[in-house]
Design a protein around this motif. Sequence first.
Motif, PDB file in Angstrom:
ATOM      1  N   GLY A 235       0.812  -1.207   0.000  1.00  0.00           N
ATOM      2  CA  GLY A 235       0.000   0.000   0.000  1.00  0.00           C
ATOM      3  C   GLY A 235       0.843   1.253   0.000  1.00  0.00           C
ATOM      4  N   ARG A 236       0.182   2.383   0.063  1.00  0.00           N
ATOM      5  CA  ARG A 236       0.878   3.668   0.041  1.00  0.00           C
ATOM      6  C   ARG A 236       1.887   3.799   1.174  1.00  0.00           C
ATOM      7  N   ALA A 237       1.584   3.244   2.338  1.00  0.00           N
ATOM      8  CA  ALA A 237       2.459   3.396   3.502  1.00  0.00           C
ATOM      9  C   ALA A 237       3.523   2.301   3.592  1.00  0.00           C
ATOM     10  N   THR A 238       3.545   1.372   2.642  1.00  0.00           N
ATOM     11  CA  THR A 238       4.493   0.256   2.702  1.00  0.00           C
ATOM     12  C   THR A 238       5.929   0.733   2.500  1.00  0.00           C
ATOM     13  N   SER A 239       6.797   0.349   3.422  1.00  0.00           N
ATOM     14  CA  SER A 239       8.228   0.642   3.335  1.00  0.00           C
ATOM     15  C   SER A 239       8.964  -0.622   3.752  1.00  0.00           C
ATOM     16  N   VAL A 240       9.823  -1.140   2.870  1.00  0.00           N
ATOM     17  CA  VAL A 240      10.489  -2.414   3.122  1.00  0.00           C
ATOM     18  C   VAL A 240      12.002  -2.233   3.035  1.00  0.00           C
ATOM     19  N   PRO A 241      12.759  -2.601   4.077  1.00  0.00           N
ATOM     20  CA  PRO A 241      14.225  -2.597   3.955  1.00  0.00           C
ATOM     21  C   PRO A 241      14.648  -3.521   2.821  1.00  0.00           C
ATOM     22  N   ILE A 242      15.514  -3.036   1.952  1.00  0.00           N
ATOM     23  CA  ILE A 242      15.900  -3.828   0.787  1.00  0.00           C
ATOM     24  C   ILE A 242      16.518  -5.156   1.194  1.00  0.00           C
ATOM     25  N   ARG A 243      17.186  -5.201   2.348  1.00  0.00           N
ATOM     26  CA  ARG A 243      17.810  -6.450   2.814  1.00  0.00           C
ATOM     27  C   ARG A 243      16.775  -7.488   3.214  1.00  0.00           C
ATOM     28  N   GLN A 244      15.564  -7.032   3.533  1.00  0.00           N
ATOM     29  CA  GLN A 244      14.502  -7.972   3.874  1.00  0.00           C
ATOM     30  C   GLN A 244      13.692  -8.394   2.650  1.00  0.00           C
ATOM     31  N   LEU A 245      13.818  -7.630   1.560  1.00  0.00           N
ATOM     32  CA  LEU A 245      13.003  -7.900   0.380  1.00  0.00           C
ATOM     33  C   LEU A 245      13.606  -8.996  -0.498  1.00  0.00           C
ATOM     34  N   ILE A 246      14.942  -8.992  -0.684  1.00  0.00           N
ATOM     35  CA  ILE A 246      15.578  -9.940  -1.617  1.00  0.00           C
ATOM     36  C   ILE A 246      16.708 -10.692  -0.931  1.00  0.00           C
ATOM     37  N   GLN A 247      17.107 -11.798  -1.555  1.00  0.00           N
ATOM     38  CA  GLN A 247      18.258 -12.557  -1.082  1.00  0.00           C
ATOM     39  C   GLN A 247      18.867 -13.332  -2.253  1.00  0.00           C
ATOM     40  N   GLY A 248      20.146 -13.717  -2.105  1.00  0.00           N
ATOM     41  CA  GLY A 248      20.792 -14.483  -3.156  1.00  0.00           C
ATOM     42  C   GLY A 248      22.286 -14.619  -2.913  1.00  0.00           C
ATOM     43  N   ARG A 249      22.917 -15.506  -3.675  1.00  0.00           N
ATOM     44  CA  ARG A 249      24.368 -15.725  -3.632  1.00  0.00           C
ATOM     45  C   ARG A 249      24.849 -16.008  -5.049  1.00  0.00           C
ATOM     46  N   SER A 250      26.081 -15.599  -5.327  1.00  0.00           N
ATOM     47  CA  SER A 250      26.650 -15.807  -6.646  1.00  0.00           C
ATOM     48  C   SER A 250      27.828 -16.774  -6.585  1.00  0.00           C
ATOM     49  N   ARG A 251      28.010 -17.566  -7.657  1.00  0.00           N
ATOM     50  CA  ARG A 251      29.147 -18.478  -7.754  1.00  0.00           C
ATOM     51  C   ARG A 251      30.436 -17.727  -8.079  1.00  0.00           C
ATOM     52  N   VAL A 252      30.269 -16.531  -8.677  1.00  0.00           N
ATOM     53  CA  VAL A 252      31.439 -15.753  -9.093  1.00  0.00           C
ATOM     54  C   VAL A 252      31.352 -14.347  -8.510  1.00  0.00           C
ATOM     55  N   GLU A 253      32.453 -13.637  -8.577  1.00  0.00           N
ATOM     56  CA  GLU A 253      32.457 -12.249  -8.108  1.00  0.00           C
ATOM     57  C   GLU A 253      31.573 -11.389  -9.012  1.00  0.00           C
ATOM     58  N   LEU A 254      30.770 -10.556  -8.386  1.00  0.00           N
ATOM     59  CA  LEU A 254      29.896  -9.644  -9.120  1.00  0.00           C
ATOM     60  C   LEU A 254      30.478  -8.239  -9.070  1.00  0.00           C
ATOM     61  N   LYS A 255      30.606  -7.620 -10.233  1.00  0.00           N
ATOM     62  CA  LYS A 255      31.169  -6.275 -10.308  1.00  0.00           C
ATOM     63  C   LYS A 255      30.124  -5.284 -10.816  1.00  0.00           C
ATOM     64  N   ARG A 256      30.106  -4.130 -10.168  1.00  0.00           N
ATOM     65  CA  ARG A 256      29.202  -3.040 -10.530  1.00  0.00           C
ATOM     66  C   ARG A 256      27.768  -3.541 -10.710  1.00  0.00           C
ATOM     67  N   ALA A 257      27.251  -4.146  -9.639  1.00  0.00           N
ATOM     68  CA  ALA A 257      25.881  -4.648  -9.633  1.00  0.00           C
ATOM     69  C   ALA A 257      24.919  -3.518  -9.267  1.00  0.00           C
ATOM     70  N   VAL A 258      23.946  -3.269 -10.113  1.00  0.00           N
ATOM     71  CA  VAL A 258      22.942  -2.231  -9.872  1.00  0.00           C
ATOM     72  C   VAL A 258      21.628  -2.898  -9.487  1.00  0.00           C
ATOM     73  N   LEU A 259      21.158  -2.584  -8.303  1.00  0.00           N
ATOM     74  CA  LEU A 259      19.886  -3.123  -7.827  1.00  0.00           C
ATOM     75  C   LEU A 259      18.816  -2.041  -7.950  1.00  0.00           C
TER      76      LEU A 259
END
Length: 371
Positions: A235-259
């Motif tokens: 809703g209009r008042a919804t505010s979610v910390p980005i760390r609580q919204l998504i998760q993941g891990r990479s097999r390789v180093e990630l460079k200049r990742a834009v979220l």
Amino acid sequence: MAEKATLSCRMSKQQDAVVVAVQIHDEKALGREATLRIQQRVKVHDSSPVHATKELYQKRFRTDRRINEFTVPGHYFSGFTYWGSQIDLEYQALLKIDDAFFFDTKVNEKIVYQLVKKPLVRTDAEALIDPKDYFSFFSNVAAIPWKNKLLAMCLVVVGAVVILANMVVGLHDQMVPESATYIYSHRNSDGESQSPLVVALLGSGAAGAAVWWAMRRQLRHYMTFRFKSVPAQVGRATSVPIRQLIQGRSRVELKRAVLRVVACNLEKGQYVRGSGSNRRTVTFAEPFQAVLLFEQLAETIPPQQPIQDYFEGDVEFAPMFDALYPPAMVSDTHGIDVHWEVQLLFDQLVDQELEGSLRGFCREDFFTNGK
């Protein structure tokens, strides 16, 4: 010829309803059973369109008077008047008197605007919602597990063989008489002349697109990327910390990742392509009114580390409700919808995306200050 009846619409004095006036001019139309309907309609811009309508309001009455007025509450107008690149969204008032007379009129744009006031956002929606994905094929193949490497390479080889073979057959069938063709006839199912080579080209294009889509799915396996916790209601008042919204891990180093977290409206509809046995219905969803809700750059994310730990801040959903129109779907496939997603963008690797849930949207939240 004089009109037998006319329809007109105006706002009520309280500005929260539409008054529909039915005026009878022909004596023969008096004293009959009649039905007034308010419909929402999607008109598709195409040479072979598939339109859609939804009935919002119905009132049965007798035409005992020359002038009959009906007040239709504003909540029956569940959307807005819209003219877009792919579809038009409009309201109609329709009058049917017995089975002999039928009249209709469009509900004026200004009237609908009084009921639904929204700002117009000038943004390149397609570039924001579907950014161009630049990546290195070989770098990406090197980053994925062996199982996915083999699947990706098999898709490339099989796709190339199928496309090449199909083109050879199409060229052969183009050059030989009808009686000597392998697959592609010189005439379609309606008996009209067609080019086997052109039909083969279209088939090869479709096969290539399917192979490309399947291969990109394999190339995404260099990492896991999913929602961690999505609010039950947005809703209009919804505010979610980005760390609580998504998760993941990479097999390789990630460079200049834009979220990024982005949202938009979608023009939805259908049109028909082909003829005879090749006739098919195509469904589309074209973005417009895009808005950026969150964007952050992480210069480097080491392998096997939680990617959410390298971003901070909150996703505020209020700008989405300020900028976008509320959903106005006439059917499952036609109308205006709302879409939001999370994007993880890279220079060398295939981009990742997560489509957000549309559950729990409240129509009132799409109006300024929730009104």
